[in-house]
Design a protein around this motif. Structure first.
Motif, PDB file in Angstrom:
ATOM      1  N   VAL A  51       0.862  -1.184   0.000  1.00 21.99           N
ATOM      2  CA  VAL A  51       0.000   0.000   0.000  1.00 21.99           C
ATOM      3  C   VAL A  51       0.896   1.232   0.000  1.00 21.99           C
ATOM      4  O   VAL A  51       1.863   1.303   0.741  1.00 21.99           O
ATOM      5  CB  VAL A  51      -0.895   0.031   1.264  1.00 21.99           C
ATOM      6  CG1 VAL A  51      -1.638   1.352   1.335  1.00 21.99           C
ATOM      7  CG2 VAL A  51      -1.869  -1.131   1.256  1.00 21.99           C
ATOM      8  N   HIS A  70      -4.692   7.445  -2.081  1.00 27.65           N
ATOM      9  CA  HIS A  70      -4.316   6.030  -2.086  1.00 27.65           C
ATOM     10  C   HIS A  70      -3.749   5.682  -3.448  1.00 27.65           C
ATOM     11  O   HIS A  70      -4.460   5.222  -4.331  1.00 27.65           O
ATOM     12  CB  HIS A  70      -5.536   5.166  -1.773  1.00 27.65           C
ATOM     13  CG  HIS A  70      -6.151   5.501  -0.454  1.00 27.65           C
ATOM     14  ND1 HIS A  70      -5.541   5.242   0.746  1.00 27.65           N
ATOM     15  CD2 HIS A  70      -7.313   6.118  -0.146  1.00 27.65           C
ATOM     16  CE1 HIS A  70      -6.301   5.666   1.738  1.00 27.65           C
ATOM     17  NE2 HIS A  70      -7.382   6.202   1.235  1.00 27.65           N
ATOM     18  N   SER A  87      -3.040   0.344  -3.858  1.00 25.09           N
ATOM     19  CA  SER A  87      -3.811  -0.367  -2.813  1.00 25.09           C
ATOM     20  C   SER A  87      -3.664  -1.862  -2.934  1.00 25.09           C
ATOM     21  O   SER A  87      -4.141  -2.458  -3.884  1.00 25.09           O
ATOM     22  CB  SER A  87      -5.296  -0.046  -2.928  1.00 25.09           C
ATOM     23  OG  SER A  87      -5.510   1.102  -3.674  1.00 25.09           O
TER      24      SER A  87
END
Lengths: 326, 305, 308
Positions: A10, A21, A24
């Motif tokens: 991540v 993000h 992921s």
């Protein structure tokens, strides 16, 4: 034991508007001597993934993973001095922009020799000999003369060859090539790819090839991982993925490429409608659903990988429905 | 490289000549020089005599060319006020100014460059902020105020250093600090920005990917590229210091070129003023020329073009 | 195609896909950023205080700044044991009240700053815009002029010119105004060069806009940002230079309360009464610091990419 094992990687980047993000829960592995191609468009997180492996992320980015090992050694908790011993030595990286990736103030020879001498205690003449040997191996004629030249005196294609030679100075086990041919002329691209492929075989290295060009993948990759919006949406042996693309995104990508002999002239080229989503904030469900023809309300829920074959799986719950239509 | 050098040289020479024209006509624009020399109580006859004596009745262009012709042979005539030739006056004073300028430059570089590099490497942290604040505050303090403040602190209160004069090396400490102070913010910011820009360059990423230690990355790879504009700026700053030393020399009563110029200006001593302006400007032009050449030499892309 | 989903809370809500950001006017965006810039706030506040003090000097000054009183020479300021409330900041060598002179001195400094920048700003901007817009020969000539001006030792030439013109407030303003235009020229030239090559300028030329019209209506408004930043910084420069000139005796002449002059007049007493030069010096530093903070702050807020 895999050479490189990545599980649930991540990468988060804090921004004034929230946490981005970028990557992921990406998982893949690379065996010795294997070539893994990571395919995706700009912004899919593929470059960041490679930087995360080498721990070269920009300071603001934060990485974490369930597992990140190289030759069995954990990279996540590795201290920086130890990481430095690995970089350029056991794992090396080639970047996209050969025009700016070499220091304009020092000669090629200086930069090549430095790559070796910072890891191995060899004399200048030995380092020089290895530099010449590698320059010749990457197809640069008059290597001795080239050593004294400065980067700006070489063309883009030559510079990229120098970059490759530089990455090989310590005979690494893993090479990560981040879009090595994107900035080059089309005619040179094929040569460089061929070179990488041959060198990989000769030196017995594993390679992670990052690209947005599917044509490249077909020629050199053993395994493929297709990334979209920070997640791997399909992965498997290259041949399998090309023969039976199972994710709508992968199929969309393949549709975009005209195939000489098969695509009739005048046929509109496939295009994937929509654009990359905003990755700030909590992500749930499939990031591709707004652009997908098969999406259902279920796609906003929990995602999982559905196996298609022995080593081929896809992150799509609508696989069966697609097969029916395909 | 050679072609570049010659080109810069031609530009430098023509600028020097233009400056000499400006320097010359500047003073002659003030009105009748003969009257100022003769004094307010002079008679027209005396004024006329002076006019002829100094050749002020000739056309301006002729006067200029005559002056320039003599100037390149270092003949600036006699001072109106001091009993001496202008050249020997300048020759006796210039060492002080050059020494002061050199020491000031060294001091300011020794402070500014490391500070800038530190601020860049620790970009965004408290070190960076401190360095930047220091530079902002530093630029707000007038040099003469700083000079006076230093005198009050170190000469009067602490009695460590002499108040004025230029006889021993101790006399140069406070003036150099005061003079060099003004250059520190500019040099520091240039070093910092140069380093920041270089540190985000692709070849630094390559250097890191090769596994080089941070020290090698910063000093060998980054600094070598970032320092190029700083060297050029340093040469230019030296020029500023030579020109701006007039205030410091006045504060510390150092008998250098600036002090001489001040005295000459206050006394309408035109030959001296013209000569000093021309010499300082020529030195400055020479320094910028040198800066260009150094710049080009340090960058292989220009050196081997 | 665009999905405008309901409420987004980055912490808890689902991620947004395809949301267009809310529209904000440039002015409110500017004020928003300005409010967060510490340096700008501090600088602007201090500057405001000084401007108000200067404007209200006749109301605020307890004494006539020119009134001499030899019986009350060199009285120290209020924090000294010998200080009195009648002369809060003490008196100078002629018995004149320092606070009053300080307030009126602020007027002089500000006046010089503003007028000098007005003159040099006009000269420099005209030179810079012409050089940047017309390019070619015009640019070559004007750049040469700028280079020549840069080669002159400014302090020296300013001194010599001020002496020739006769030391006076007007003289100083004119001399400085005619000398300090170089930064204006350099900055407007490069800003103009960037804009002159854009499409909308080409469009204006294509529809036959007259050159003065293009220069005023199209180019000038767009370089205004850079111009304002340079103006504030040059104002500080002018104020410092005037202080230096007056300190050397060739700027503003007595009895005008220029801060530089006050420092010069106090120099001989500095060994025993440091405050004589300390008070005007502090005022000078504060003013210049405030102006610099405002200039830097404006640049950070309007175009952070130009940070130098």
């Amino acid at each position: 034991m895999a050479l490189l094992d990545v599980q649930d990687l991540v990468i988060d980047i804090p921004t004034p508007n929230g946490v981005l993000h970028a990557v992921s829960e990406v998982s893949f592995s690379v065996e010795r001597g294997e070539t893994l191609a990571i395919v995706g468009e700009s912004g899919s997180g593929k470059s960041l993934t490679s930087l995360a492996i080498m721990d070269l992320l920009p300071r603001v980015a934060k990485r974490r993973a369930a597992r990140l090992t190289f030759e069995g050694t954990d990279l996540l908790s590795m201290a920086e001095p130890q990481m430095r011993k690995l970089r350029g030595n056991r794992m090396a990286m080639i970047f996209q922009e050969p025009m700016t990736s070499l220091n304009p103030a020092y000669t090629i020879g200086n930069q090549l020799m430095e790559a070796l001498r910072c890891h191995e205690d060899v004399g200048a003449d030995k380092a020089r000999a290895r530099a010449i040997e590698l320059l010749e191996r990457v197809g640069i004629a008059g290597a001795e003369r080239r050593l004294l030249q400065y980067p700006h005196q070489l063309s883009g294609g030559l510079r990229q060859r120098v970059m490759i030679a530089m990455a090989l100075m310590c005979k690494p086990d893993l090479i990560i090539a981040d879009e090595p041919t994107t900035a080059l002329d089309v005619t040179i691209q094929a040569q460089i790819l061929r070179l990488l492929h041959d060198l990989k075989k000769e030196f017995g290295m594993a390679m992670i090839l990052i690209t947005h060009d599917l044509g490249v993948v077909a020629r050199v990759a053993d395994k493929v991982a297709v990334m979209y919006a920070g997640a791997i949406v399909e992965r498997g042996p290259a041949r399998a993925v090309f023969k039976a693309p199972s994710h709508p995104y992968t199929r969309g990508l393949l549709n975009c490429i005209p195939v000489p002999g098969r695509t009739a002239p005048g046929t509109p080229l496939g295009a994937i409608r929509g654009q990359l989503p905003n990755l700030i904030g909590r992500l749930e469900g499939c990031a591709f659903r707004d652009r997908c023809d098969f999406a259902t309300p279920e796609c906003a829920g929990q995602m999982r990988y559905i196996p298609i074959d022995a080593s081929h799986d896809v992150r799509c719950i609508r696989v069966e429905a697609q097969k029916a239509v395909a | 490289m050679l072609a570049y050098t010659i080109q810069r040289l031609i530009v430098a020479l023509s600028v020097a000549i233009t400056v000499s024209i400006v320097a010359f006509f500047l003073l002659h624009l003030s009105g009748d020089i003969a009257v100022s020399i003769a004094g307010p109580e002079s008679t027209p006859a005396q004024v006329e005599q002076i006019r002829q004596q100094f050749g002020l009745d000739r056309p301006l262009v002729v006067q200029y060319l005559d002056w320039l012709w003599k100037a390149v042979r270092f003949d600036f005539g006699n001072s109106f006020y001091f009993r001496d030739t202008v050249v020997s006056l300048i020759a006796s004073r210039i060492p002080v100014t050059l020494t002061l300028g050199a020491i000031s430059l060294c001091l300011s570089l020794l402070v500014a460059v490391p500070l800038g590099v530190l601020a860049a490497v620790y970009n965004g942290t408290i070190i960076d902020r401190l360095a930047l604040s220091f530079s902002v505050i530093g630029q707000a303090i007038p040099t003469f105020c700083l000079g006076l403040g230093l005198i009050i602190l170190f000469s009067v209160t602490l009695r460590w250093l002499p108040v004025s004069g230029a006889s021993t090396w101790k006399h140069y400490i406070l003036p150099s600090i005061a003079l060099g102070w003004y250059a520190v913010p500019a040099v520091m910011r240039l070093s910092r920005n140069g380093m920041l820009e270089v540190l985000s360059a692709d070849y630094i990423r390559t250097a890191r990917a090769k596994g080089l230690s941070p020290r090698v990355v910063i000093f060998k790879h980054a600094l070598r590229n970032a320092i190029i504009p700083v060297v050029a700026l340093a040469a230019v700053q030296f020029g500023f210091m030579l020109g701006g030393s007039i205030v410091i020399e006045a504060v510390f009563s150092m008998h250098g070129l600036g002090y001489l110029a001040w005295e000459a200006i206050a006394r309408n001593d035109f030959p001296v003023v013209q000569a000093v302006v021309l010499i300082l400007a020529t030195i400055y032009v020479g320094l910028t020329f040198l800066a260009d050449i150094i710049n080009a030499f340090l960058d292989p892309r220009i050196r081997l073009a | 195609m665009s999905n405008i989903a309901p409420s987004i809370d980055p912490a808890t809500g689902p991620a947004q896909f395809d949301v267009a950001p809310a529209r904000r006017s440039p002015l409110s965006a500017f004020l928003r950023r300005a409010r967060r810039h510490g340096g700008l706030i501090i600088g602007a506040s201090v500057l405001l205080v000084i401007i108000v003090a200067a404007l209200a000097a006749p109301l605020l000054a307890p004494h006539d700044p020119y009134a001499q009183n030899l019986a009350q020479r060199l009285i120290p300021p209020i924090w000294h044991p010998k200080g009195t409330w009648e002369h809060v900041l003490g008196t100078d060598k002629l018995g004149r009240d320092y606070l009053s002179r300080l307030l009126y001195g602020a007027r002089i400094s500000l006046l010089i700053g503003v007028l000098t920048v007005a003159i040099s700003g006009v000269i420099g901007t005209v030179v810079g815009i012409c050089a940047g817009y017309f390019g070619g020969r015009v640019d070559a000539v004007l750049s040469y002029v700028i280079t020549t001006r840069l080669a002159l030792p400014v302090v020296l030439v300013a001194l010599a010119s001020a002496a020739l013109v006769g030391g006076s407030l007007e003289g100083v303003i004119i001399v400085l105004g005619l000398l300090l235009w170089d930064r204006f020229a350099v900055v407007t030239r490069s800003a103009t060069q960037q804009i002159a090559r854009t499409d909308y300028i080409a469009a204006a030329q294509a529809i036959g806009c007259s050159t003065p019209r293009i220069l005023f209506m199209e180019i000038l408004p767009n370089i205004l940002n850079a111009l304002i930043v340079v103006a504030t910084l040059e104002m500080a420069h002018a104020i410092l230079l005037e202080a230096a000139l007056s300190f050397l005796g060739l700027g503003v002449q007595p009895p005008l309360p220029s801060w530089g002059l006050m420092i010069a007049e106090g120099k001989q007493y500095m060994f025993f009464s440091a405050w004589v030069i300390g008070v005007p010096a502090t005022a000078l530093i504060f003013l210049v610091l405030a102006i610099n903070l405002v200039g830097d702050g404006l640049r950070d807020v309007t175009a952070p990419e130009n940070r130098t």
